[in-house]
Design an enzyme around this catalytic site. Structure first.
Site, PDB file in Angstrom:
ATOM      1  N   ARG A  26      67.269  33.924 -16.456  1.00 24.15           N
ATOM      2  CA  ARG A  26      66.553  33.874 -17.730  1.00 24.15           C
ATOM      3  C   ARG A  26      66.986  34.969 -18.709  1.00 24.15           C
ATOM      4  NH1 ARG A  26      60.879  33.476 -14.577  1.00 24.15           N
ATOM      5  NH2 ARG A  26      62.220  34.409 -12.966  1.00 24.15           N
ATOM      6  N   GLY A  89      65.777  32.841  -2.525  1.00 27.17           N
ATOM      7  CA  GLY A  89      64.381  33.181  -2.791  1.00 27.17           C
ATOM      8  C   GLY A  89      64.011  34.559  -2.266  1.00 27.17           C
TER       9      GLY A  89
HETATM   10  C1  UD1 Z   1      58.080  36.918  -8.241  1.00 25.60           C
HETATM   11  C2  UD1 Z   1      56.896  36.446  -7.373  1.00 25.60           C
HETATM   12  C3  UD1 Z   1      55.683  36.234  -8.265  1.00 25.60           C
HETATM   13  C4  UD1 Z   1      55.350  37.505  -8.979  1.00 25.60           C
HETATM   14  C5  UD1 Z   1      56.546  38.040  -9.759  1.00 25.60           C
HETATM   15  C6  UD1 Z   1      56.239  39.420 -10.256  1.00 25.60           C
HETATM   16  C7  UD1 Z   1      57.896  35.189  -5.557  1.00 25.60           C
HETATM   17  C8  UD1 Z   1      58.148  33.833  -4.989  1.00 25.60           C
HETATM   18  N1  UD1 Z   1      57.283  35.238  -6.732  1.00 25.60           N
HETATM   19  O1  UD1 Z   1      58.394  35.868  -9.144  1.00 25.60           O
HETATM   20  O2  UD1 Z   1      54.579  35.834  -7.451  1.00 25.60           O
HETATM   21  O3  UD1 Z   1      54.268  37.292  -9.850  1.00 25.60           O
HETATM   22  O4  UD1 Z   1      57.712  38.128  -8.914  1.00 25.60           O
HETATM   23  O5  UD1 Z   1      57.266  39.907 -11.075  1.00 25.60           O
HETATM   24  O6  UD1 Z   1      58.223  36.168  -4.947  1.00 25.60           O
HETATM   25  N2  UD1 Z   1      65.582  38.199  -5.629  1.00 25.60           N
HETATM   26  C9  UD1 Z   1      66.476  38.398  -4.604  1.00 25.60           C
HETATM   27  N3  UD1 Z   1      66.949  37.313  -3.929  1.00 25.60           N
HETATM   28  C10 UD1 Z   1      66.575  36.045  -4.231  1.00 25.60           C
HETATM   29  C11 UD1 Z   1      65.642  35.849  -5.275  1.00 25.60           C
HETATM   30  C12 UD1 Z   1      65.166  36.961  -5.952  1.00 25.60           C
HETATM   31  O7  UD1 Z   1      66.849  39.518  -4.301  1.00 25.60           O
HETATM   32  O8  UD1 Z   1      67.045  35.109  -3.568  1.00 25.60           O
HETATM   33  C13 UD1 Z   1      65.097  39.391  -6.347  1.00 25.60           C
HETATM   34  C14 UD1 Z   1      65.450  39.323  -7.829  1.00 25.60           C
HETATM   35  O9  UD1 Z   1      66.675  39.942  -8.061  1.00 25.60           O
HETATM   36  C15 UD1 Z   1      64.285  40.056  -8.495  1.00 25.60           C
HETATM   37  C16 UD1 Z   1      63.125  39.864  -7.516  1.00 25.60           C
HETATM   38  O10 UD1 Z   1      63.699  39.422  -6.317  1.00 25.60           O
HETATM   39  O11 UD1 Z   1      64.551  41.422  -8.651  1.00 25.60           O
HETATM   40  C17 UD1 Z   1      62.114  38.866  -8.054  1.00 25.60           C
HETATM   41  O12 UD1 Z   1      62.729  37.638  -8.298  1.00 25.60           O
HETATM   42  P1  UD1 Z   1      62.310  36.718  -9.517  1.00 25.60           P
HETATM   43  O13 UD1 Z   1      63.166  35.522  -9.492  1.00 25.60           O
HETATM   44  O14 UD1 Z   1      62.284  37.514 -10.740  1.00 25.60           O
HETATM   45  O15 UD1 Z   1      60.828  36.335  -9.118  1.00 25.60           O
HETATM   46  P2  UD1 Z   1      59.682  35.841 -10.086  1.00 25.60           P
HETATM   47  O16 UD1 Z   1      59.917  34.449 -10.437  1.00 25.60           O
HETATM   48  O17 UD1 Z   1      59.483  36.792 -11.164  1.00 25.60           O
HETATM   49 CA    CA Z   2      60.507  38.578 -11.844  1.00 32.65          CA
END
Ligand code: UD1
Ligand code: CA
Length: 629
Positions: A26, A89
């Site tokens: 995003r 995820g």
């Molecule tokens: C996540 C939470 C949501 C919360 C929000 C707060 C989950 C499923 N959802 O959503 O409940 O309100 O954060 O900000 O956890 N990442 C990885 N590997 C992956 C996917 C993500 O390392 O495979 C890391 C990303 O780099 C990021 C963090 O995890 O720093 C959060 O990922 P993001 O996709 O931003 O989650 P949200 O949709 O914001």
């Molecule tokens: Ca996030």
């Protein structure tokens, strides 16, 4: 709860895991999301600095997308990297820790890498609550005005988590809940490790959710962050801007608390690296960057940019730029001054408008109040730099150094060509250029300027009037005259001037010899007769329809010369060739001059002259055929 929870929980080991493997779609950027800057630091660096204050036994960073860049950006930090090759995820990210933390029995603080504004106090509170209540997980939640995009947290009265639903999986009713998951959790690792393998991807994003692990744990509680602003997660540029604003508010609030005045806080920006003393006043449109230290009662702005600089007490920096420099106490800078890197300005100095200082050491109580460039220089104390003083420090290839001793003064518009050493108590006169290496000892006056030329009686236009005006090509008529032995030079010329319609006649050249000459010498009232053979050296003057006014210079065989007004009685010896010219655009006449009382040459431009056609008068006058102008 497991058997180990019976021990002294406060002593449990702490590990931290930061999730930083996602791309951050995003953000619409090539740069991994966690490396985007918020102020001077990247998102992940901010977060890392905060979590390291908890002194965890291990700090694990989960990397995937752009991991080379992330690893490089964090190489200075005491962290271990864990690879998540495919980003399936947040739950999948934490699954990568299973082999790494195989024997770990303590608590694992999991933090999303995109939550940069978390405060150490909040993490402390989360840990304390976790250690006190001893659940499987304590989740940091917050009540926010705009919950859009966040997972929603549903709790009972004891803050036990009943339900946790991602935005995309929410029903419209669930979306109304303003309590959100911040993405920060404290897990009891052995409990989490047991449930991690059983996550599935049955959700809107087809990802393994860490939030599902929370739901699988027996005892999960939530703790609201005191200030919901700090848990803002950065998913897009809008949230990045929002975080920037929150960070600014937080910093300014803290400084106001500490006794700093912000006249218009919203128009000011600063970084955490800035230190402000009590009673500092920050005027509107002022920005501070990098490590800055500002002393008490100093006023910054309006309209100033201060970067990585130290400024003492009771200064005023008005509409100016100061970077990587040190300024003493009671110094006035600006308006519109530029203090460039590596400058040191002593106490009580005044650096005024349009003054640029670079790599210069300036002693105390020295003034450069207007329009100056001082680069690569060392100035003593109580020096006065006149307006327009320039240190010419660059010869096109190299920079050179200039030194000016105590109490010396440079006049307005002086140029000091470096390298140069000016002593103390020197006065340099205004407008002086002092060449490089020119010795300027102590206690002297130096003047190096062009002196003025005064032209008495000069008036605007008079210079132009006296200046010859070029005539169009072909506008001269040229007449060769050949005079024969015994002819009288003056009479012949007068006759010619009467016979020809001469308007502005003059002599182009005269060559010949005379058997005698009659001249009116300067200061004489009588004519002077030279009765010997003479060569014509020069004949000059003008021929008008109303008479001729000619000067003749002659020499005898011994080289003696005479010159004076041409009078009748100059007789041609062998021959004389005289070339006369006539300009059609001008008319010459002799008119009384009130200043001298004589008849003087009067030159008049002929309007719309219709050139009289060239004539031959007794075979002597030849007009030059002309091209039309
Ligand atoms: C996540 C939470 C949501 C919360 C929000 C707060 C989950 C499923 N959802 O959503 O409940 O309100 O954060 O900000 O956890 N990442 C990885 N590997 C992956 C996917 C993500 O390392 O495979 C890391 C990303 O780099 C990021 C963090 O995890 O720093 C959060 O990922 P993001 O996709 O931003 O989650 P949200 O949709 O914001
Ligand atoms: Ca996030």
């Amino acid at each position: 709860m497991g058997a180990e929870s019976g021990g002294n929980m406060a002593e449990r080991d702490l590990a931290v895991a930061i999730l930083a493997a996602g791309k951050g779609t995003r953000m619409r950027s090539q740069l991994p999301k966690v490396l985007h800057k918020l102020g001077s630091l990247s998102l992940i660096e901010r977060l890392l600095r905060t979590v390291l204050t908890l002194k965890p036994q291990r700090c694990l960073v989960i990397v995937g997308y752009g991991q080379e860049q992330v690893r490089r950006a964090l190489q200075e930090y005491p962290v271990e990297f864990v690879e998540q090759a495919q980003q399936l995820g947040t739950g999948h990210a934490v699954q990568q820790l299973l082999p790494v933390l195989e024997d770990f029995q303590g608590d694992l603080l999991v933090v999303n890498g995109d939550v940069p504004l978390l405060r150490a106090e909040t993490l402390q509170a989360l840990l304390e609550r976790h250690r006190q209540v001893q659940p499987d997980v304590t989740l940091l939640s917050a009540q926010v005005a705009d919950p859009y995009g966040y997972g929603r947290v549903f709790c009972d009265a004891q803050q036990r988590i009943l339900e946790l639903v991602e935005e995309r999986d929410c029903t419209p009713a669930q979306r109304q809940n303003r309590r959100i998951n911040s993405g920060v959790y404290c897990f009891h690792w052995p409990a989490l490790a047991r449930v991690l393998p059983s996550l599935d991807r049955n959700n809107a994003q087809q990802e393994y959710y860490l939030t599902d692990a929370v739901k699988l744990l027996e005892k999960a509680i939530a703790l609201d962050a005191e200030d919901p602003r700090e848990i803002v997660g950065i998913n897009d540029r809008r949230q990045l801007a929002q975080a920037h604003q929150i960070l600014q508010e937080r910093l300014k609030e803290a400084w106001m608390e500490a006794g700093v005045t912000f006249v218009d806080p919203d128009s000011v920006s600063l970084e955490e690296t800035v230190e402000l003393a009590p009673d500092v006043v920050i005027e509107p449109q002022t920005h501070l960057r990098g490590p800055c230290r500002i002393g008490p009662r100093t006023r910054l702005g309006p309209g100033s940019w201060i970067e990585s600089s130290t400024i003492g007490s009771d200064c005023h920096i008005l509409y100016s730029v100061v970077s990587h420099s040190q300024i003493g106490n009671h110094v006035w800078v600006g308006p519109y001054a530029h203090v460039r890197p590596h400058s040191q300005i002593g106490d009580g100095c005044r650096i005024g408008n349009f003054v640029e200082i670079k790599n210069a050491q300036i002693g105390s109580h020295t003034n450069a109040a207007h329009l100056a460039y001082l680069g690569d220089a060392k100035l003593g104390s109580q020096v006065n730099i006149g307006a327009g003083t320039v240190i010419a420090n660059y010869d096109g290839q190299q920079k050179h150094f200039t030194e000016i001793g105590d109490r010396s003064k440079t006049g307005a518009n002086s140029v000091l060509v470096a390298p140069l050493k000016v002593g103390s108590d020197v006065t340099i006169a205004a407008g002086s250029t002092i060449p490089a290496r020119y010795p300027v000892p102590d206690d002297c006056l130096v003047i190096a300027r062009a002196y003025p030329v005064v032209k008495p009686g000069w008036r605007p236009g008079s210079a132009a009037a006296g200046r010859p005006q070029p005539l169009p090509t072909g506008s001269l008529r040229v007449y060769p005259l050949r005079l024969l032995p015994g002819q009288d030079l003056k009479q012949e010329l007068e006759r010619f001037a009467r016979q020809q319609p001469l308007q502005a006649g003059f002599v182009l050249s005269a060559v010949g010899s005379l058997s005698q000459a009659t001249l009116r010498l300067a200061d004489q009232t009588e004519d002077y007769l030279l009765s010997e053979r003479l060569e014509i050296l020069a004949l000059s003057g003008s021929l008008c329809p109303d008479g001729v006014h000619l000067h003749l210079a002659v020499a005898d065989a011994q080289g003696r010369t005479w010159g004076g007004h041409l009078r009748p009685g100059c007789l041609i010896y062998t021959t004389a060739e005289i070339v006369l010219a006539d300009s059609l655009e001008y008319r010459f006449s002799r008119q009384p001059d009130p200043a001298t009382g004589y008849l003087e040459l009067h030159i008049e431009k002929v309007a719309e002259a219709t050139p009289p056609s060239p004539q031959r008068a007794d075979g002597t006058g030849v007009g030059i055929p002309s091209c039309p102008p």
